[in-house]
Design a protein around this motif. Structure first.
Motif, PDB file in Angstrom:
ATOM      1  N   PRO A 177       0.828  -1.205   0.000  1.00 58.28           N
ATOM      2  CA  PRO A 177       0.000   0.000   0.000  1.00 58.28           C
ATOM      3  C   PRO A 177       0.866   1.260   0.000  1.00 58.28           C
ATOM      4  N   ARG A 178       0.245   2.347  -0.422  1.00 60.38           N
ATOM      5  CA  ARG A 178       0.960   3.634  -0.397  1.00 60.38           C
ATOM      6  C   ARG A 178       1.408   3.943   1.023  1.00 60.38           C
ATOM      7  N   GLY A 179       2.431   4.774   1.144  1.00 58.68           N
ATOM      8  CA  GLY A 179       2.976   5.142   2.441  1.00 58.68           C
ATOM      9  C   GLY A 179       1.913   5.645   3.400  1.00 58.68           C
ATOM     10  N   GLY A 180       1.962   5.156   4.623  1.00 60.01           N
ATOM     11  CA  GLY A 180       1.013   5.554   5.645  1.00 60.01           C
ATOM     12  C   GLY A 180      -0.243   4.701   5.694  1.00 60.01           C
ATOM     13  N   PHE A 181      -0.404   3.806   4.711  1.00 60.02           N
ATOM     14  CA  PHE A 181      -1.578   2.949   4.662  1.00 60.02           C
ATOM     15  C   PHE A 181      -1.168   1.505   4.856  1.00 60.02           C
TER      16      PHE A 181
END
Length: 95
Positions: free
Chosen positions: A84-88
């Motif tokens: 997942p994209r950063g932070g997710f």
């Protein structure tokens, strides 16, 4: 103190859901043609995948543990998977 069960430990993890982008895409044609859906469902410890009556797979990507095991058993081209994209995604709270 009694040790926690695996489901109890997994419940402590935190998920940050990316509602704009799934990190798992299923090529339904490949899944149906190869019959790899059962193997994908069987290997996923997070129960992210469900095989439908027509042989397709539905995905609940929000519960994914991001282990990549599904890629090891899927037919080539059946899954498009990335972190997942950063932070997710998952944030592990228990080892």
């Amino acid at each position: 103190m009694k040790p926690l069960s695996v489901p109890e430990r997994l419940a402590r993890n935190r998920f940050e859901l990316d509602e704009e982008e799934s990190h798992i895409e299923v090529n339904q044609e490949v899944v149906k043609a190869t019959g790899c859906g059962r193997a994908i469902v069987a290997c996923c410890s997070a129960h992210v995948y469900t095989e439908e009556a027509d042989g397709s797979l539905s995905v609940e990507y929000a519960a994914c543990l991001e282990c990549g095991t599904c890629l090891a058993v899927a037919a080539p081209g059946a899954l498009k998977w990335h972190y997942p994209r950063g932070g997710f995604g998952i944030q592990f709270r228990e080892g």
